[in-house]
Design a protein around this motif. Structure first.
Motif, short mmCIF file in Angstrom:
data_model
loop_
_atom_site.label_atom_id
_atom_site.label_comp_id
_atom_site.label_asym_id
_atom_site.label_seq_id
_atom_site.Cartn_x
_atom_site.Cartn_y
_atom_site.Cartn_z
N ARG A 1 0.81 -1.22 0.00
CA ARG A 1 0.00 0.00 0.00
C ARG A 1 0.84 1.27 0.00
N GLN A 2 1.95 1.25 0.71
CA GLN A 2 2.77 2.47 0.78
C GLN A 2 3.26 2.90 -0.59
N TYR A 3 3.56 1.92 -1.46
CA TYR A 3 4.07 2.27 -2.79
C TYR A 3 2.95 2.63 -3.75
N ALA A 4 1.77 2.08 -3.52
CA ALA A 4 0.60 2.52 -4.30
C ALA A 4 0.31 3.99 -3.98
N ILE B 1 -4.08 25.71 -9.13
CA ILE B 1 -4.24 24.25 -9.17
C ILE B 1 -3.01 23.56 -8.59
N THR B 2 -1.83 24.05 -8.95
CA THR B 2 -0.60 23.47 -8.42
C THR B 2 -0.53 23.61 -6.91
N SER B 3 -0.98 24.75 -6.39
CA SER B 3 -0.98 24.96 -4.94
C SER B 3 -1.85 23.93 -4.23
N ILE B 4 -2.99 23.62 -4.82
CA ILE B 4 -3.90 22.63 -4.23
C ILE B 4 -3.30 21.23 -4.31
N THR B 5 -2.78 20.87 -5.48
CA THR B 5 -2.25 19.52 -5.65
C THR B 5 -1.00 19.30 -4.79
N MET B 6 -0.19 20.34 -4.61
CA MET B 6 0.99 20.19 -3.76
C MET B 6 0.58 19.96 -2.31
N THR B 7 -0.53 20.54 -1.91
CA THR B 7 -1.03 20.31 -0.56
C THR B 7 -1.41 18.85 -0.38
N PHE B 8 -2.11 18.29 -1.36
CA PHE B 8 -2.47 16.87 -1.30
C PHE B 8 -1.22 15.99 -1.35
N PHE B 9 -0.20 16.44 -2.04
CA PHE B 9 1.07 15.70 -2.11
C PHE B 9 1.58 15.41 -0.70
N TYR B 10 1.58 16.42 0.15
CA TYR B 10 2.10 16.24 1.50
C TYR B 10 1.13 15.48 2.40
N VAL B 11 -0.15 15.61 2.15
CA VAL B 11 -1.12 14.81 2.91
C VAL B 11 -0.89 13.32 2.62
N LEU C 1 1.82 11.97 1.52
CA LEU C 1 3.12 11.58 2.07
C LEU C 1 3.01 11.23 3.55
N CYS C 2 2.12 11.92 4.24
CA CYS C 2 1.88 11.59 5.65
C CYS C 2 1.30 10.19 5.78
N TYR C 3 0.41 9.81 4.86
CA TYR C 3 -0.15 8.46 4.91
C TYR C 3 0.88 7.42 4.49
N VAL C 4 1.82 7.79 3.65
CA VAL C 4 2.94 6.90 3.33
C VAL C 4 3.73 6.62 4.61
N TRP C 5 3.95 7.67 5.40
CA TRP C 5 4.65 7.52 6.68
C TRP C 5 3.92 6.53 7.58
N ARG C 6 2.61 6.65 7.67
CA ARG C 6 1.83 5.75 8.52
C ARG C 6 1.96 4.31 8.04
N GLU C 7 1.89 4.11 6.73
CA GLU C 7 1.97 2.76 6.18
C GLU C 7 3.37 2.17 6.33
N ARG C 8 4.36 2.96 6.02
CA ARG C 8 5.73 2.42 6.03
C ARG C 8 6.17 2.01 7.42
N TYR C 9 5.82 2.81 8.40
CA TYR C 9 6.28 2.54 9.76
C TYR C 9 5.19 1.93 10.64
N GLN C 10 4.10 1.50 9.98
CA GLN C 10 3.00 0.82 10.68
C GLN C 10 2.57 1.58 11.93
N VAL C 11 2.32 2.86 11.73
CA VAL C 11 1.94 3.73 12.83
C VAL C 11 0.48 3.49 13.18
N MET C 12 0.24 3.10 14.39
CA MET C 12 -1.12 2.89 14.88
C MET C 12 -1.47 4.05 15.83
N GLY C 13 -2.71 4.46 15.79
CA GLY C 13 -3.10 5.56 16.64
C GLY C 13 -2.61 6.89 16.07
#
Length: 220
Positions: free
Chosen positions: A32-35, A77-87, A89-101
């Motif tokens: 999932r993290q790579y998807a 449009i770029t400003s909006i999409t860049m914001t989603f980029f970091y959001v 990336l935060c979920y990538v962090w949760r998936e990669r390090y199996q962050v619970m809570g």
């Protein structure tokens, strides 16, 4: 000469991140993290295209002044999409390090992202004006910078704690991207040469995407 060099650079950048994004979506193998990472790369590429393609057309034809509206809308449009980029990336962090809570942290990510997007949509930005106010360029980037700082700290701490060699430099790519981006926001209108910093900023984003792609390929 500027039109040729800048357009070539931008096309290579857009092609690279979108290609890597599609590759990751195709080859993530259920990880999932790579998807998420692939989707994030596509958002980066397609979002930036809304600004960079009109800019390339403008430089190759009658000049930037004749494309003020298209460039302004592209920046929005770029400003909006860049914001989603970091959001994402935060979920990538949760998936990669199996962050619970840590739901409170995720809530703050969304608060910062939503605040940023609301500020971007305010008419005071005057996106299609030839002289948009600098003040609103600063206002809308405050929550964005805080969001970037938050994601930077998370990846730095967890990569170090987990001895994650594949992602050990991801935090640095974010620092570099913001380090080159902030002077452009603040000074590019008065000191045009500052605008050249978008080149290393763009390279930092390519590095971000490459880190995820390389980690996927080596199975880390």
């Amino acid at each position: 000469m500027q039109a040729i060099v800048e357009t070539l650079f931008d096309m290579i950048y857009l092609s690279t991140v979108t290609f890597l994004g599609f590759k990751m979506l195709k080859e993530h193998g259920g990880r999932r993290q790579y998807a998420l990472y692939g989707f994030m790369a596509l958002i980066l590429g397609f979002g930036d295209a809304f600004h960079l393609v009109p800019r390339a057309v403008a430089l190759s034809t009658t000049g930037l002044a004749d494309y003020t509206a298209a460039l302004g809308i592209g920046k929005l449009i770029t400003s909006i999409t860049m914001t989603f980029f970091y959001v994402i990336l935060c979920y990538v962090w949760r998936e990669r390090y199996q962050v619970m809570g840590r739901q409170g942290l995720t809530k703050w990510v969304w608060i910062l992202a939503t605040t940023r997007m609301i500020l971007c949509l305010m008419p005071q930005n005057q996106w299609i004006s030839a002289t948009p106010p600098l003040s609103w360029g600063i206002y809308r980037n405050i929550p964005f910078a805080i969001l970037g700082l938050l994601v930077t700290v998370l990846f730095y701490q967890f990569a170090k704690k987990s001895e994650d060699t594949a992602f050990r430099n991801l935090w640095l790519t974010i620092v570099l991207s913001f380090g080159f981006y902030i002077p452009v926001v603040r000074f590019a209108d008065t000191i045009p040469m500052i605008g050249v910093l978008v080149i290393p900023k763009t390279c930092a984003y390519v590095w971000t995407v490459w880190i995820g792609y390389k980690a996927m390929k080596i199975g880390k």
